[in-house]
Design a protein around this motif. Structure first.
Motif, mmCIF file in Angstrom:
data_model
loop_
_atom_site.group_PDB
_atom_site.id
_atom_site.type_symbol
_atom_site.label_atom_id
_atom_site.label_comp_id
_atom_site.label_asym_id
_atom_site.label_seq_id
_atom_site.Cartn_x
_atom_site.Cartn_y
_atom_site.Cartn_z
ATOM 1 N N MET A 1 0.847 -1.201 0.000
ATOM 2 C CA MET A 1 0.000 0.000 0.000
ATOM 3 C C MET A 1 0.883 1.252 0.000
ATOM 4 O O MET A 1 1.779 1.395 0.811
ATOM 5 N N THR A 2 0.631 2.148 -0.943
ATOM 6 C CA THR A 2 1.398 3.390 -1.045
ATOM 7 C C THR A 2 0.519 4.583 -0.703
ATOM 8 O O THR A 2 -0.686 4.574 -0.965
ATOM 9 N N PHE A 3 1.139 5.591 -0.119
ATOM 10 C CA PHE A 3 0.414 6.806 0.249
ATOM 11 C C PHE A 3 0.653 7.876 -0.809
ATOM 12 O O PHE A 3 1.772 8.024 -1.320
ATOM 13 N N ASP A 4 -0.385 8.597 -1.114
ATOM 14 C CA ASP A 4 -0.303 9.693 -2.073
ATOM 15 C C ASP A 4 -1.000 10.911 -1.466
ATOM 16 O O ASP A 4 -2.230 10.951 -1.377
ATOM 17 N N PHE A 5 -0.210 11.874 -1.031
ATOM 18 C CA PHE A 5 -0.761 13.047 -0.353
ATOM 19 C C PHE A 5 -1.061 14.199 -1.313
ATOM 20 O O PHE A 5 -1.454 15.278 -0.862
ATOM 21 N N LEU A 170 -14.190 20.506 9.991
ATOM 22 C CA LEU A 170 -13.026 19.863 9.399
ATOM 23 C C LEU A 170 -13.310 18.444 8.916
ATOM 24 O O LEU A 170 -12.948 18.072 7.793
ATOM 25 N N VAL A 171 -13.944 17.624 9.738
ATOM 26 C CA VAL A 171 -14.212 16.235 9.362
ATOM 27 C C VAL A 171 -15.174 16.174 8.182
ATOM 28 O O VAL A 171 -14.990 15.391 7.245
ATOM 29 N N TYR A 172 -16.220 16.991 8.206
ATOM 30 C CA TYR A 172 -17.185 17.014 7.106
ATOM 31 C C TYR A 172 -16.501 17.444 5.809
ATOM 32 O O TYR A 172 -16.748 16.868 4.739
ATOM 33 N N PHE A 185 -7.101 7.345 3.888
ATOM 34 C CA PHE A 185 -6.069 7.279 4.921
ATOM 35 C C PHE A 185 -5.212 8.541 4.938
ATOM 36 O O PHE A 185 -4.847 9.041 6.004
ATOM 37 N N GLU A 186 -4.897 9.062 3.760
ATOM 38 C CA GLU A 186 -4.089 10.273 3.707
ATOM 39 C C GLU A 186 -4.805 11.435 4.383
ATOM 40 O O GLU A 186 -4.205 12.183 5.175
ATOM 41 N N PHE A 187 -6.090 11.582 4.094
ATOM 42 C CA PHE A 187 -6.846 12.665 4.712
ATOM 43 C C PHE A 187 -7.016 12.446 6.212
ATOM 44 O O PHE A 187 -6.925 13.404 6.993
ATOM 45 N N PHE A 188 -7.253 11.211 6.625
ATOM 46 C CA PHE A 188 -7.408 10.938 8.054
ATOM 47 C C PHE A 188 -6.113 11.234 8.806
ATOM 48 O O PHE A 188 -6.138 11.744 9.933
ATOM 49 N N ILE A 189 -4.972 10.916 8.208
ATOM 50 C CA ILE A 189 -3.688 11.200 8.849
ATOM 51 C C ILE A 189 -3.502 12.708 9.015
ATOM 52 O O ILE A 189 -3.123 13.201 10.090
ATOM 53 N N ILE A 194 -3.783 17.723 12.355
ATOM 54 C CA ILE A 194 -4.346 19.064 12.574
ATOM 55 C C ILE A 194 -4.971 19.159 13.958
ATOM 56 O O ILE A 194 -4.729 20.125 14.701
ATOM 57 N N TYR A 195 -5.775 18.159 14.336
ATOM 58 C CA TYR A 195 -6.370 18.160 15.679
ATOM 59 C C TYR A 195 -5.292 18.090 16.750
ATOM 60 O O TYR A 195 -5.408 18.739 17.797
ATOM 61 N N TYR A 196 -4.244 17.321 16.478
ATOM 62 C CA TYR A 196 -3.142 17.222 17.443
ATOM 63 C C TYR A 196 -2.484 18.583 17.645
ATOM 64 O O TYR A 196 -2.209 18.991 18.780
#
Length: 217
Positions: A1-5, A170-172, A185-189, A194-196
């Motif tokens: 699995m590869t990430f693409d931001f 933000l979540v919406y 996954f990229e958006f959730f990360i 951001i919340y952190y």
């Protein structure tokens, strides 16, 4: 699995708008819940049972039922009576929910101020109102700072629940981007980071405020 931001960069303006709405809701709810909680606490302590008991029932109701259920009740319940924007429902729902918790904090801190200070103030000629606003409440507010700070941090994270009723926080905003880009996954990360960051900044602000008020407790 590869990430693409790269999709995150594409929809960065949408996320920034979501951050802005999240922070706006957070500020309004913070002011509403703290001021309302203090008012509820004062009325609950210093009035007769006919008035104080319904307020205590209000506190109990919002502290013992889930936030999402309260939002649904307000959104669909008020929607049957009047047209009201989802963001207003979200502010009211979060505001009342945390008002109840803040009221409980203020009740405890007001009662922690010794009765001797109240009696000494009255013996010096101060009235009930002057004693309350000049002697009791300032000390109660300072003593409530740590718990209020924790509540406000939790409240900002709970703004994410407002996505369930269509508030474009933000979540919406990220859900829309995910539905188009298919890169959850990229958006959730990114959202988690951001919340952190928001929480870290709020914790630093709370720590600074606690240091400034520590000598007055």
């Amino acid at each position: 699995m590869t990430f693409d931001f790269s999709p995150v960069l594409t929809y960065l303006p949408t996320l920034i708008q979501g951050i802005g709405i999240t922070l706006l809701i957070g500020v309004i709810v913070a002011l509403f819940s703290v001021a309302g909680g203090l008012l509820v606490a004062v009325i609950s302590i210093y009035t007769n049972k006919v008035i104080s008991w319904p307020l205590r029932a209000f506190i109990w109701l919002f502290m013992t039922t889930p936030l999402l259920l309260q939002l649904y009740f307000l959104y669909f319940g008020l929607g049957e009576l009047i047209l009201i924007p989802a963001i207003v429902v979200g502010i009211l729902g979060l505001g009342f929910h945390y008002m109840a918790y803040n009221a409980d904090i203020f009740i405890a801190t007001i009662r922690s101020v010794s009765d001797g200070q109240y009696e000494a103030s009255r013996s010096l000629g101060f009235g009930h109102g002057a004693t309350l606003f000049n002697i009791i409440l300032p000390q109660a507010l300072i003593r409530a700072v740590p718990q209020l700070g924790n509540n406000l941090i939790l409240m900002v994270k709970d703004t994410s629940v407002l996505s369930a009723i269509g508030v474009a926080e933000l979540v919406y905003a990220s859900q829309y981007a995910i539905s188009v880009s298919f890169r959850p996954f990229e958006f959730f990360i990114v959202i988690a980071l951001i919340y952190y960051a928001i929480n870290i900044l709020m914790e630093l602000g709370q720590a600074w405020l606690e240091r400034q008020t520590a000598f007055r407790r």
